[in-house]
Structure formats: structure tokens, C-alpha cells
Design a protein around this motif. Structure first.
Motif, PDB file in Angstrom:
ATOM      1  N   CYS A  29      -8.443   0.814   4.310  1.00  0.00           N
ATOM      2  CA  CYS A  29      -8.154   1.370   2.981  1.00  0.00           C
ATOM      3  C   CYS A  29      -8.635   2.819   2.903  1.00  0.00           C
ATOM      4  O   CYS A  29      -7.943   3.680   2.344  1.00  0.00           O
ATOM      5  CB  CYS A  29      -8.840   0.536   1.905  1.00  0.00           C
ATOM      6  SG  CYS A  29      -8.079  -1.074   1.606  1.00  0.00           S
ATOM      7  N   ASN A 184      -0.200  -1.541   7.264  1.00  0.00           N
ATOM      8  CA  ASN A 184       0.276  -1.245   5.914  1.00  0.00           C
ATOM      9  C   ASN A 184      -0.872  -1.375   4.915  1.00  0.00           C
ATOM     10  O   ASN A 184      -1.670  -2.314   4.969  1.00  0.00           O
ATOM     11  CB  ASN A 184       1.409  -2.214   5.549  1.00  0.00           C
ATOM     12  CG  ASN A 184       2.068  -1.846   4.232  1.00  0.00           C
ATOM     13  OD1 ASN A 184       1.512  -2.093   3.169  1.00  0.00           O
ATOM     14  ND2 ASN A 184       3.254  -1.261   4.305  1.00  0.00           N
ATOM     15  N   TRP A 185      -0.961  -0.454   3.968  1.00  0.00           N
ATOM     16  CA  TRP A 185      -2.067  -0.441   3.012  1.00  0.00           C
ATOM     17  C   TRP A 185      -2.074  -1.680   2.128  1.00  0.00           C
ATOM     18  O   TRP A 185      -3.138  -2.120   1.662  1.00  0.00           O
ATOM     19  CB  TRP A 185      -2.026   0.823   2.159  1.00  0.00           C
ATOM     20  CG  TRP A 185      -0.899   0.864   1.152  1.00  0.00           C
ATOM     21  CD1 TRP A 185       0.334   1.404   1.322  1.00  0.00           C
ATOM     22  CD2 TRP A 185      -0.932   0.343  -0.180  1.00  0.00           C
ATOM     23  NE1 TRP A 185       1.093   1.248   0.202  1.00  0.00           N
ATOM     24  CE2 TRP A 185       0.344   0.606  -0.751  1.00  0.00           C
ATOM     25  CE3 TRP A 185      -1.892  -0.309  -0.946  1.00  0.00           C
ATOM     26  CZ2 TRP A 185       0.683   0.224  -2.054  1.00  0.00           C
ATOM     27  CZ3 TRP A 185      -1.561  -0.694  -2.246  1.00  0.00           C
ATOM     28  CH2 TRP A 185      -0.299  -0.424  -2.781  1.00  0.00           C
ATOM     29  N   ARG A 186      -0.894  -2.279   1.904  1.00  0.00           N
ATOM     30  CA  ARG A 186      -0.842  -3.473   1.050  1.00  0.00           C
ATOM     31  C   ARG A 186      -1.571  -4.648   1.693  1.00  0.00           C
ATOM     32  O   ARG A 186      -2.269  -5.407   1.014  1.00  0.00           O
ATOM     33  CB  ARG A 186       0.614  -3.845   0.754  1.00  0.00           C
ATOM     34  CG  ARG A 186       1.349  -2.842  -0.127  1.00  0.00           C
ATOM     35  CD  ARG A 186       2.764  -3.309  -0.429  1.00  0.00           C
ATOM     36  NE  ARG A 186       3.465  -2.378  -1.311  1.00  0.00           N
ATOM     37  CZ  ARG A 186       4.103  -1.303  -0.900  1.00  0.00           C
ATOM     38  NH1 ARG A 186       4.120  -0.998   0.395  1.00  0.00           N
ATOM     39  NH2 ARG A 186       4.714  -0.514  -1.767  1.00  0.00           N
ATOM     40  N   TRP A 187      -1.422  -4.798   3.006  1.00  0.00           N
ATOM     41  CA  TRP A 187      -2.135  -5.869   3.708  1.00  0.00           C
ATOM     42  C   TRP A 187      -3.640  -5.595   3.707  1.00  0.00           C
ATOM     43  O   TRP A 187      -4.444  -6.521   3.561  1.00  0.00           O
ATOM     44  CB  TRP A 187      -1.612  -6.010   5.138  1.00  0.00           C
ATOM     45  CG  TRP A 187      -0.284  -6.704   5.207  1.00  0.00           C
ATOM     46  CD1 TRP A 187       0.931  -6.127   5.432  1.00  0.00           C
ATOM     47  CD2 TRP A 187      -0.049  -8.096   5.032  1.00  0.00           C
ATOM     48  NE1 TRP A 187       1.918  -7.078   5.410  1.00  0.00           N
ATOM     49  CE2 TRP A 187       1.347  -8.303   5.174  1.00  0.00           C
ATOM     50  CE3 TRP A 187      -0.856  -9.202   4.785  1.00  0.00           C
ATOM     51  CZ2 TRP A 187       1.935  -9.561   5.070  1.00  0.00           C
ATOM     52  CZ3 TRP A 187      -0.275 -10.458   4.680  1.00  0.00           C
ATOM     53  CH2 TRP A 187       1.103 -10.630   4.817  1.00  0.00           C
ATOM     54  N   ALA A 189      -5.285  -3.913   1.380  1.00  0.00           N
ATOM     55  CA  ALA A 189      -5.762  -4.165   0.016  1.00  0.00           C
ATOM     56  C   ALA A 189      -5.859  -5.665  -0.254  1.00  0.00           C
ATOM     57  O   ALA A 189      -6.805  -6.129  -0.906  1.00  0.00           O
ATOM     58  CB  ALA A 189      -4.830  -3.500  -0.992  1.00  0.00           C
ATOM     59  N   LEU A 190      -4.879  -6.439   0.249  1.00  0.00           N
ATOM     60  CA  LEU A 190      -4.925  -7.891   0.076  1.00  0.00           C
ATOM     61  C   LEU A 190      -6.132  -8.488   0.789  1.00  0.00           C
ATOM     62  O   LEU A 190      -6.826  -9.357   0.235  1.00  0.00           O
ATOM     63  CB  LEU A 190      -3.630  -8.520   0.611  1.00  0.00           C
ATOM     64  CG  LEU A 190      -3.561 -10.058   0.553  1.00  0.00           C
ATOM     65  CD1 LEU A 190      -3.656 -10.551  -0.888  1.00  0.00           C
ATOM     66  CD2 LEU A 190      -2.267 -10.561   1.215  1.00  0.00           C
TER      67      LEU A 190
END
Length: 330
Positions: A29, A184-187, A189-190
Motif C-alpha cells: 500500500c 494491484n492496490w485493491r488486493w 487494501a483487501l
């Protein structure tokens, strides 16, 4: 008794494993946010792992219906910095000493920007002394001074983000554990969100079982509240430092402690000043004095510029001194 012990050790293991996922994701992140490594440790990681203990203070001082419940929140606001300034730094020293061969270290010196760390200690000391001084006096405008602590933390975050640094070894990140093939930033963040949820739940169970063990052993409630519970609530930060030291990233480990200390000196303090009289008894004042002594010692050590892991380990003896005092006073 067996169930208590099972939950106690299981929750501790769960916290360590969740922290492993947390530090892995929080570094990703930080990269996506283009933050330096020291800011990742002092701001992102510290804020994330400080949420459980800040929630304890918030719940106690805001929703507590009795003076005793509100005192728990004040105790948490004072106990957290004490644990971080003594046990957390001692853990870093011990972990570095134990891992020196695996990390190919030829000496015992801590390889960080010690001038920056000494400045962090000085800033924390100024805030903490003011915080303790407020606990010794009563006046009508005291609640409004809580705003100063929130402002101090905002200034600290701005400084850390704008002066953050990254070393070569900190550029190398392990693959994202939740999805190794993706950055990927979404993974990321999750993974951070899931890890924090597990940390919060496991920390709650750990603190509860620690209190149960204290009752079973016949320990006084004040002893558990001031001596043992803060260790439990600061366990995520301590676990983070162990993981980063194991990876040879002691700068992130120490930045995480500095950031957590600044949070504990400001946000829980502001909550306590807003919603309680913020007046100290003997044990609370003693915790403030021991913490102040620890910060002064750390400042002097880092100002010299040649702190080794054995010296840092010795700071933990101050917490032992506080434990002896509580055992005598309560």
C-alpha cells in the motif's frame, strides 16, 4: 482454565500470523501511495495497529457509565506509551541480537538514522511531559486542550510523509500473500483490511483471557489494568517489529514503534482529556515518570549515534521496575 489457556495462546498466534499478512500488505500500500519506507512504518502501520487499543480508550471514556470504567481508558492511554518505550524497544534489541548471524551482521550496532530517532524521542518527550502535567492539575479549560494533541499528531504525520526515506533493502517486497501473482492496490487494501479485522478480534480475545488469567492467579484488578493489559493491547506493534527485524528492516520496525508512540501520546490522550477529569493517582503518575525516564534514556542513546542491540535491550528493565513498584503499592 484449559479453555482460557487455549484461547490465550491461540489468539497470540493469530495476532502474529495476521501481523505477518498486515506488514506484507501495508508495504505494498505504501508503494502504491508513493510513500517512503519510514512513513509506511511510522504512519500507515502504526495507525492501523493502534486502532484496537485506541478503540479501548474511546469505548471506556465515552461510553463508560462509572468512574472506574473511565479510569480504564485513562490507564490505557498511559500504559500504551510505557510498554512501547520499554518493552517494544527491548524486543527490537533482543530480536536483532538473536538474528545477527542470519542477517550477516558483524557487529551489534543498529543500522538506522539515529539522529532522526533522537529527534522523534525529543518531540514525544515534549508532548508526553505536557500530557502528564495536565494530569496533576484541575481547571475548567482543560478539555479544550485535547485539541492541541490532535493538532500535534497531524503535524507529525505531515512531517513523516514529507521527510520519509527508503533504503535499498526496503525496496525489495515479498509477493502479496493473498494474491502473489498480483500487485494491484485493491488486493493489497483487501489484505490490510482482513488482517486488521483478525488483529482486532484476536487482540480482544487475548486481552479478555489475560484478565481471566489475572483473576485466576489472584492478581489485583489495578495490577492487570496497568501492567498486563497494555502489553496485550500493544502486542500487534511488537509483532510487527519482530517480523520486520526478521526481514532485516529494523528501520521500519523502529519507525513503527515511534509512530505508535506518537499516536498513543496524542489521540487516546485527547479522548481522555475530552471526556474525563484527567487526574492521576499514584500508579498513573508512576507510569508517567517511568515512561519519561525511558524516553530521556532513548534520546541520549540515539543522540550518541552508536546504539547497539544489547544497550537497547536493557531499556526493558525500566518496565520491570514499574512492575515491582505496582506489586509493592497495590
Amino acid at each position: 482454565m484449559l479453555l482460557t489457556l487455549f484461547l490465550f495462546f491461540s489468539s497470540a498466534i493469530a495476532i502474529y500470523l495476521a501481523c505477518d499478512y498486515f506488514v506484507n500488505a501495508i508495504e505494498w500500500c505504501g508503494r502504491h501511495m508513493k510513500l517512503g519506507a519510514t512513513a509506511v512504518g511510522s504512519v500507515l502501520a502504526a495507525f492501523g495497529t493502534a486502532l484496537p487499543e485506541s478503540a479501548v480508550t474511546f469505548t471506556a471514556v465515552v461510553f463508560g457509565s462509572t468512574p472506574e470504567q473511565k479510569e480504564i481508558g485513562v490507564g490505557a492511554a498511559m500504559g500504551g506509551p510505557l510498554v512501547l518505550a520499554t518493552i517494544a524497544y527491548a524486543v527490537v534489541g533482543l530480536a536483532l541480537w538473536r538474528n545477527r548471524q542470519r542477517l550477516a551482521r558483524t557487529d551489534h550496532l543498529i543500522k538506522v538514522d539515529q539522529a532522526r530517532l533522537s529527534q522523534d524521542q525529543l518531540a514525544f518527550l515534549a508532548i508526553f511531559v505536557f500530557k502528564v502535567a495536565l494530569g496533576l492539575v484541575a481547571f475548567a479549560l482543560k478539555p479544550y486542550l485535547g485539541l492541541l494533541f490532535l493538532m500535534a499528531y497531524a503535524v507529525y504525520v505531515w512531517r513523516e510523509i514529507n521527510t520519509a526515506e527508503t533504503a535499498a533493502e526496503e525496496e525489495e517486497l515479498e509477493p502479496l500473500k493473498l494474491r502473489p501473482s498480483s500487485d494491484n492496490w485493491r488486493w493489497a487494501a483487501l489484505q490490510v483490511s482482513l488482517a486488521l479485522a483478525v488483529i482486532a478480534l484476536a487482540s480482544h480475545i487475548f486481552v479478555s483471557q489475560l484478565e481471566n488469567l489475572g483473576a485466576m492467579l489472584g492478581l489485583a484488578p489495578h495490577l492487570v489494568a496497568l501492567l498486563l493489559s497494555p502489553v496485550a493491547t500493544e502486542l500487534p506493534e511488537i509483532m510487527n517489529t519482530l517480523i520486520w527485524v526478521r526481514q532485516g528492516k529494523e528501520r521500519l520496525a523502529l519507525a513503527n514503534i515511534s509512530g505508535a508512540m506518537m499516536i498513543q501520546a496524542t489521540i487516546p490522550s485527547a479522548l481522555g482529556i475530552f471526556f474525563t477529569p484527567w487526574l492521576f493517582d499514584g500508579p498513573l503518575l508512576a507510569s508517567g515518570i517511568i515512561t519519561t525516564v525511558a524516553i530521556i534514556v532513548l534520546y541520549l542513546m540515539f543522540r550518541r549515534g552508536k546504539v547497539n542491540c544489547k544497550q537497547l535491550s536493557c531499556i526493558g528493565f525500566l518496565y520491570a521496575g514499574f512492575a515491582l513498584y505496582l506489586g509493592w503499592a497495590i
